[in-house]
Scaffold this motif. Sequence first.
Motif, PDB file in Angstrom:
ATOM      1  N   GLU A  87       0.007  52.743  51.454  1.00 41.00           N
ATOM      2  CA  GLU A  87       0.053  51.822  50.311  1.00 41.00           C
ATOM      3  C   GLU A  87       0.166  52.615  49.009  1.00 41.00           C
ATOM      4  O   GLU A  87      -0.413  53.704  48.891  1.00 41.00           O
ATOM      5  CB  GLU A  87      -1.223  50.975  50.254  1.00 41.00           C
ATOM      6  CG  GLU A  87      -1.266  49.858  51.277  1.00 41.00           C
ATOM      7  CD  GLU A  87      -0.399  48.661  50.883  1.00 41.00           C
ATOM      8  OE1 GLU A  87      -0.178  48.434  49.676  1.00 41.00           O
ATOM      9  OE2 GLU A  87       0.060  47.958  51.802  1.00 41.00           O
ATOM     10  N   LYS A 131       0.240  47.430  44.865  1.00 43.92           N
ATOM     11  CA  LYS A 131      -0.179  47.043  46.219  1.00 43.92           C
ATOM     12  C   LYS A 131       0.824  46.090  46.859  1.00 43.92           C
ATOM     13  O   LYS A 131       1.372  45.222  46.183  1.00 43.92           O
ATOM     14  CB  LYS A 131      -1.575  46.417  46.160  1.00 43.92           C
ATOM     15  CG  LYS A 131      -2.626  47.440  45.739  1.00 43.92           C
ATOM     16  CD  LYS A 131      -4.005  46.824  45.519  1.00 43.92           C
ATOM     17  CE  LYS A 131      -4.969  47.920  45.059  1.00 43.92           C
ATOM     18  NZ  LYS A 131      -6.295  47.402  44.704  1.00 43.92           N
ATOM     19  N   SER A 132       1.014  46.240  48.152  1.00 44.48           N
ATOM     20  CA  SER A 132       1.989  45.415  48.858  1.00 44.48           C
ATOM     21  C   SER A 132       1.490  43.976  48.984  1.00 44.48           C
ATOM     22  O   SER A 132       0.283  43.708  48.959  1.00 44.48           O
ATOM     23  CB  SER A 132       2.242  45.984  50.255  1.00 44.48           C
ATOM     24  OG  SER A 132       1.121  45.749  51.084  1.00 44.48           O
ATOM     25  N   ASP A 133       2.428  43.063  49.133  1.00 48.52           N
ATOM     26  CA  ASP A 133       2.061  41.661  49.370  1.00 48.52           C
ATOM     27  C   ASP A 133       1.233  41.538  50.643  1.00 48.52           C
ATOM     28  O   ASP A 133       0.327  40.711  50.735  1.00 48.52           O
ATOM     29  CB  ASP A 133       3.326  40.804  49.507  1.00 48.52           C
ATOM     30  CG  ASP A 133       4.048  40.671  48.167  1.00 48.52           C
ATOM     31  OD1 ASP A 133       3.423  40.973  47.126  1.00 48.52           O
ATOM     32  OD2 ASP A 133       5.229  40.298  48.162  1.00 48.52           O
ATOM     33  N   LEU A 177      -2.399  42.375  49.896  1.00 52.86           N
ATOM     34  CA  LEU A 177      -3.055  41.290  49.139  1.00 52.86           C
ATOM     35  C   LEU A 177      -3.304  40.075  50.026  1.00 52.86           C
ATOM     36  O   LEU A 177      -4.291  39.360  49.859  1.00 52.86           O
ATOM     37  CB  LEU A 177      -2.203  40.909  47.923  1.00 52.86           C
ATOM     38  CG  LEU A 177      -1.943  42.066  46.937  1.00 52.86           C
ATOM     39  CD1 LEU A 177      -1.041  41.601  45.801  1.00 52.86           C
ATOM     40  CD2 LEU A 177      -3.247  42.631  46.377  1.00 52.86           C
ATOM     41  N   LYS A 178      -2.417  39.883  50.986  1.00 58.19           N
ATOM     42  CA  LYS A 178      -2.575  38.748  51.910  1.00 58.19           C
ATOM     43  C   LYS A 178      -3.671  39.032  52.954  1.00 58.19           C
ATOM     44  O   LYS A 178      -4.433  38.123  53.338  1.00 58.19           O
ATOM     45  CB  LYS A 178      -1.229  38.512  52.622  1.00 58.19           C
ATOM     46  CG  LYS A 178      -1.235  37.353  53.599  1.00 58.19           C
ATOM     47  CD  LYS A 178       0.119  37.210  54.280  1.00 58.19           C
ATOM     48  CE  LYS A 178      -0.001  36.323  55.512  1.00 58.19           C
ATOM     49  NZ  LYS A 178       1.182  36.434  56.384  1.00 58.19           N
ATOM     50  N   ASN A 193      -6.228  41.277  52.725  1.00 55.91           N
ATOM     51  CA  ASN A 193      -7.563  41.526  52.166  1.00 55.91           C
ATOM     52  C   ASN A 193      -7.665  40.862  50.791  1.00 55.91           C
ATOM     53  O   ASN A 193      -7.818  41.525  49.767  1.00 55.91           O
ATOM     54  CB  ASN A 193      -7.818  43.041  52.061  1.00 55.91           C
ATOM     55  CG  ASN A 193      -9.269  43.351  51.733  1.00 55.91           C
ATOM     56  OD1 ASN A 193     -10.096  42.449  51.561  1.00 55.91           O
ATOM     57  ND2 ASN A 193      -9.586  44.639  51.640  1.00 55.91           N
ATOM     58  N   PRO A 194      -7.573  39.511  50.772  1.00 53.20           N
ATOM     59  CA  PRO A 194      -7.539  38.805  49.481  1.00 53.20           C
ATOM     60  C   PRO A 194      -8.847  38.909  48.710  1.00 53.20           C
ATOM     61  O   PRO A 194      -8.846  38.764  47.492  1.00 53.20           O
ATOM     62  CB  PRO A 194      -7.255  37.348  49.882  1.00 53.20           C
ATOM     63  CG  PRO A 194      -7.721  37.237  51.297  1.00 53.20           C
ATOM     64  CD  PRO A 194      -7.506  38.596  51.914  1.00 53.20           C
ATOM     65  N   LYS A 219      -8.960  43.232  48.074  1.00 56.34           N
ATOM     66  CA  LYS A 219      -7.644  43.811  47.733  1.00 56.34           C
ATOM     67  C   LYS A 219      -7.646  45.337  47.839  1.00 56.34           C
ATOM     68  O   LYS A 219      -7.049  46.035  47.012  1.00 56.34           O
ATOM     69  CB  LYS A 219      -7.199  43.374  46.330  1.00 56.34           C
ATOM     70  CG  LYS A 219      -7.155  41.849  46.147  1.00 56.34           C
ATOM     71  CD  LYS A 219      -6.789  41.466  44.727  1.00 56.34           C
ATOM     72  CE  LYS A 219      -6.740  39.950  44.540  1.00 56.34           C
ATOM     73  NZ  LYS A 219      -8.060  39.295  44.580  1.00 56.34           N
ATOM     74  N   CYS A 260     -11.351  44.362  57.564  1.00 56.20           N
ATOM     75  CA  CYS A 260     -11.463  45.083  56.286  1.00 56.20           C
ATOM     76  C   CYS A 260     -12.786  45.822  56.191  1.00 56.20           C
ATOM     77  O   CYS A 260     -13.739  45.489  56.893  1.00 56.20           O
ATOM     78  CB  CYS A 260     -11.372  44.094  55.124  1.00 56.20           C
ATOM     79  SG  CYS A 260      -9.861  43.118  55.141  1.00 56.20           S
TER      80      CYS A 260
END
Lengths: 225, 225
Positions: free
Chosen positions: B38, B43-45, B48-49, B51-52, B55, B68
């Motif tokens: 990363e 940060k990649s989508d 973020l998806k 580990n909302p 993040k 996570c």
Amino acid sequence: MAAEGKGVVLLGAWPSPYAIKVKIALSEKGVEFEDREEVLSNKSDLLLKMNPVHKLIPVLIHDGRPVCESPIIVEYIDEAWTQGPALLTSDPHERARSRFWADFADKKVFSSIRSVWFGSVEAQEAGKKELAEWMSLLESELGEKAYFGGGSFGHLDLSLVPYYWWFHALKKTLDLGSASELHLPKLEGWLKRCLLRGSVTAALPDQDKLREFIQQIRKKRLPTN
Amino acid sequence: MAAEGKGVVLLGAWPSPYAIKVKIALSEKGVEFEDREEVLSNKSDLLLKMNPVHKLIPVLIHDGRPVCESPIIVEYIDEAWTQGPALLTSDPHERARSRFWADFADKKVFSSIRSVWFGSVEAQEAGKKELAEWMSLLESELGEKAYFGGGSFGHLDLSLVPYYWWFHALKKTLDLGSASELHLPKLEGWLKRCLLRGSVTAALPDQDKLREFIQQIRKKRLPTN
């Protein structure tokens, strides 16, 4: 002296969510323990000896050997006393999920509680918004389940209920902004179910006593902005 | 796409002690995984998806489901892949001890590393003293054992070796005061033994590359006192 010999001693402090978790876990497992209240402004020699690295409560002393840090203590209790139902499920992904949200509460929720409790004006405002966000997240994580792990009370319930109890006390004591107006029917129903358990009611402090504690510490620690 | 379907994907960053731990654990268990680097400033989508809440890396994606927080990921790996030797022992007290020192490294050691790395002048001085204290504590915790858990490499070794590797790189890059002059023969012997393992050498970054990274970030983040 039980702490140095056989038996189970908990060094804790009644308002501490960390200590409350451990008390509930011990009760759920049917473990008898001596509950020793620490005065955090004047820590006992035993606490300093048993947790020399962090010098923090809670510490569980089992047959003279200390276990420190509440998430580690809770898992220790589950593993050392195998009687009764397991607090954590055996499914690896569910175990990870339960540990994740318990850790989330210890870090994120408690940090926001401390901000609204005695942070700077800016920190208080940020903390209110965060608390609203965290509670909404937990409401959605619970969903239609009776307990966080599904049909029965377990690891994640005992890890979260002290923080939700604190949220109740804070809401009745301070202006929490948008966090005060949240509609949390699932968490409320879950709290009611949790309060039917002797392990929970024995460990949670009286709401009035907790509110008085919140006010006292706030007076002492609130920065003069 | 493996991250959304079957297989194992790790979202990490090469210098991160948290990600290094997870890579060693996967290798020790013989789990094949796709290592996705990363860029933390962008940060990649997918991150973020997956580990909302935090993040943050590392995130382990197993058959499309995220896990996570590095200590939780390491335990997940141990529990989900039962082939090979267990990373954590089955003895409850030893498990608690291993978790305690792994947590100590994540919190105390890394916090002191960050202080000496790019803290204020005061924080740097405090960080140097702390690092000296933490390393002495670990030297004494290792004692006469070949590995932190006893005779074989396991949970606590993989949790500590990234931090000790960082300590080496820092020592050669910055003035660490008393921490530079420590005599740590037990930790040095242990590091040599760890470096005989392919799982460890594959996950640890090159020392020169790590030193360059330390200098770069320091230049960018050091406050102008």
